[in-house]
Design a protein around this motif. Structure first.
Motif, PDB file in Angstrom:
ATOM      1  N   GLY A 156      39.892  42.677  43.578  1.00  0.00           N
ATOM      2  CA  GLY A 156      39.347  43.776  44.365  1.00  0.00           C
ATOM      3  C   GLY A 156      38.147  44.459  43.740  1.00  0.00           C
ATOM      4  O   GLY A 156      37.491  45.276  44.403  1.00  0.00           O
ATOM      5  N   ASP A 157      37.828  44.157  42.485  1.00  0.00           N
ATOM      6  CA  ASP A 157      36.700  44.812  41.814  1.00  0.00           C
ATOM      7  C   ASP A 157      35.363  44.376  42.402  1.00  0.00           C
ATOM      8  O   ASP A 157      35.228  43.304  43.004  1.00  0.00           O
ATOM      9  N   LYS A 158      34.375  45.246  42.174  1.00  0.00           N
ATOM     10  CA  LYS A 158      32.985  44.929  42.485  1.00  0.00           C
ATOM     11  C   LYS A 158      32.243  44.815  41.160  1.00  0.00           C
ATOM     12  O   LYS A 158      32.398  45.657  40.273  1.00  0.00           O
ATOM     13  N   MET A 174      33.178  33.117  37.321  1.00  0.00           N
ATOM     14  CA  MET A 174      34.436  33.618  36.759  1.00  0.00           C
ATOM     15  C   MET A 174      34.838  34.961  37.355  1.00  0.00           C
ATOM     16  O   MET A 174      36.034  35.242  37.519  1.00  0.00           O
ATOM     17  N   ALA A 175      33.857  35.790  37.678  1.00  0.00           N
ATOM     18  CA  ALA A 175      34.179  37.060  38.333  1.00  0.00           C
ATOM     19  C   ALA A 175      34.830  36.803  39.686  1.00  0.00           C
ATOM     20  O   ALA A 175      35.804  37.460  40.072  1.00  0.00           O
ATOM     21  N   LYS A 176      34.287  35.829  40.412  1.00  0.00           N
ATOM     22  CA  LYS A 176      34.897  35.465  41.697  1.00  0.00           C
ATOM     23  C   LYS A 176      36.302  34.900  41.505  1.00  0.00           C
ATOM     24  O   LYS A 176      37.236  35.241  42.246  1.00  0.00           O
ATOM     25  N   LEU A 177      36.460  34.040  40.481  1.00  0.00           N
ATOM     26  CA  LEU A 177      37.785  33.492  40.198  1.00  0.00           C
ATOM     27  C   LEU A 177      38.788  34.580  39.839  1.00  0.00           C
ATOM     28  O   LEU A 177      39.987  34.443  40.092  1.00  0.00           O
ATOM     29  N   SER A 178      38.279  35.669  39.255  1.00  0.00           N
ATOM     30  CA  SER A 178      39.147  36.770  38.833  1.00  0.00           C
ATOM     31  C   SER A 178      39.521  37.699  39.982  1.00  0.00           C
ATOM     32  O   SER A 178      40.312  38.622  39.797  1.00  0.00           O
ATOM     33  N   GLY A 179      38.912  37.486  41.149  1.00  0.00           N
ATOM     34  CA  GLY A 179      39.271  38.283  42.312  1.00  0.00           C
ATOM     35  C   GLY A 179      38.250  39.316  42.729  1.00  0.00           C
ATOM     36  O   GLY A 179      38.541  40.155  43.595  1.00  0.00           O
ATOM     37  N   ALA A 180      37.056  39.292  42.135  1.00  0.00           N
ATOM     38  CA  ALA A 180      36.024  40.238  42.556  1.00  0.00           C
ATOM     39  C   ALA A 180      35.676  40.009  44.024  1.00  0.00           C
ATOM     40  O   ALA A 180      35.450  38.877  44.453  1.00  0.00           O
ATOM     41  N   VAL A 181      35.626  41.084  44.793  1.00  0.00           N
ATOM     42  CA  VAL A 181      35.318  40.970  46.220  1.00  0.00           C
ATOM     43  C   VAL A 181      33.819  41.086  46.479  1.00  0.00           C
ATOM     44  O   VAL A 181      33.359  40.799  47.590  1.00  0.00           O
ATOM     45  N   PHE A 182      33.073  41.493  45.464  1.00  0.00           N
ATOM     46  CA  PHE A 182      31.623  41.617  45.594  1.00  0.00           C
ATOM     47  C   PHE A 182      31.014  41.349  44.231  1.00  0.00           C
ATOM     48  O   PHE A 182      31.438  41.927  43.222  1.00  0.00           O
ATOM     49  N   VAL A 183      30.017  40.428  44.182  1.00  0.00           N
ATOM     50  CA  VAL A 183      29.299  40.137  42.946  1.00  0.00           C
ATOM     51  C   VAL A 183      27.808  40.158  43.246  1.00  0.00           C
ATOM     52  O   VAL A 183      27.320  39.402  44.090  1.00  0.00           O
ATOM     53  N   ALA A 184      27.101  41.045  42.560  1.00  0.00           N
ATOM     54  CA  ALA A 184      25.646  41.111  42.655  1.00  0.00           C
ATOM     55  C   ALA A 184      25.049  40.495  41.398  1.00  0.00           C
ATOM     56  O   ALA A 184      25.621  40.594  40.312  1.00  0.00           O
TER      57      ALA A 184
END
Length: 348
Positions: A156-158, A174-184
């Motif tokens: 759920g993190d951004k 890796m941020a996406k794999l960790s569950g980030a819902v938004f990555v800039a």
């Protein structure tokens, strides 16, 4: 005779011939297949602008000292080998080596060189199903994993990643794999921004045309991201990472910064927004905060499993890839024209 890529002085790369030394007990000889450079760490040393160019790091005290005052420690010296990781095939095995044999594919932290004669423990067997290209990217993937873990990226993190070199591109995935819902991603080089989007970034910002702090806050409901990972080594990028991070959020600088901190203004957003800045993404700095559960061996094992399973890719990261005969020109290119490169690969 075999050749190696070295720097004889700051910004003076050369191909030098050498002779293989006699093989000692406990050693193996390796014929290189593919090597890669670690741009963020090695290029400042190559340019003579790194902290270890002017000072000495005393690992016992954990402090830097001017060279004239230091009696021990790590400092940059020329001539110096260039290159970070190599994959190769074992051609000879010394007496007493039991876990490796002629014909084995291996990888390790070895420079750009046609052959290597090293202690057997300096290399690891290459796992089946993992490409040479992925294996020479193990180092940046380990740094990225450390950065994501130190930032405690959760479902759920951004997240914002500053810099889309090899480490930043791994951190996006890796941020996406960790569950980030938004990555800039914030990156001035267009080919790197495009690859970041291909890897799943939701927003790619050119900091030479837009204000990253403003863009990221607008994209997150004026709040900012939960975690910013700064991989570029540029002080203005670290300042923008602070600006883009929400009140109480976390900033993780993973870079080896050089020179004066121009463009970093700690009296501004940093003073007001009660954020946390976490050091600790350097893989070699053990023990880790979550020791003994996590150590360097476990970080490497996780990275290899992510590559093996296809959850982490290096497609497009090695750019340019050249034969060793063109390595001098290619090294000048990555130094003088970073807009044309991501991570240098050298074949043999």
């Amino acid at each position: 005779m075999p050749k190696e890529l070295i720097a004889v002085a700051p910004r003076q790369p050369e191909l030098r011939e050498y002779e293989d030394p006699p093989l000692k007990p406990g050693q193996v000889r390796i014929k290189s297949l593919l090597s890669a450079e670690k741009h963020g760490t090695t290029l400042p040393i190559y340019r003579g602008t790194s902290p270890v160019s002017e000072k000495v790091y005393d690992s016992k005290l954990g402090l830097f000292f001017p060279k004239k005052e230091a009696t021990r420690g790590w400092t940059a010296k020329f001539p110096m080998p260039l290159g970070n990781m190599t994959v190769g095939i074992i051609t000879e095995v010394g007496e007493g080596v039991e876990n490796l044999k002629v014909g084995d594919r291996v990888f390790g932290h070895l420079p750009i060189r046609e052959t290597h004669t090293v202690d057997a423990q300096a290399v690891h067997p290459a796992p089946p199903g993992i490409s040479d290209e992925a294996l020479v990217c193990v180092d940046p993937a380990m740094v990225a994993l450390m950065g994501v873990r130190e930032g405690n990226v959760r479902l759920g993190d951004k997240v914002a990643v500053f810099g889309a070199g090899a480490i930043g591109l791994m951190a996006v995935q890796m941020a996406k794999l960790s569950g980030a819902v938004f990555v800039a991603v914030v990156e001035p080089v267009s080919i790197r921004r495009e690859l970041a989007l291909h890897y799943g970034a939701d927003l790619a910002i050119d900091p030479t045309r837009e204000d990253p702090g403003v863009c990221i806050r607008k994209a997150t409901g004026d709040k900012g991201v939960d975690v910013a990972i700064e991989t570029s080594g540029a002080y203005p990028a670290l300042h923008q990472a602070i600006r883009a991070t929400a009140y109480g959020g976390t900033i993780v600088p993973v870079s080896f910064y050089s020179g004066e901190a121009k463009g970093l203004h700690l009296g501004e957003e940093w003073h007001f927004n009660r954020q946390v800045m976490v050091s600790g993404a350097r893989v070699e700095s053990e023990p880790y905060r979550d020791h003994p559960r996590w150590n360097r061996k476990r970080v490497e094992e996780v990275v290899l499993e992510l590559f093996r399973s296809g959850k982490l890719t290096v497609e497009g990261i090695l750019k340019p890839v050249v034969p060793i005969e063109q390595a001098v020109e290619a090294y000048r290119l990555i130094d003088e024209h970073p807009e044309e490169s991501i991570k240098l690969g050298v074949t043999y």
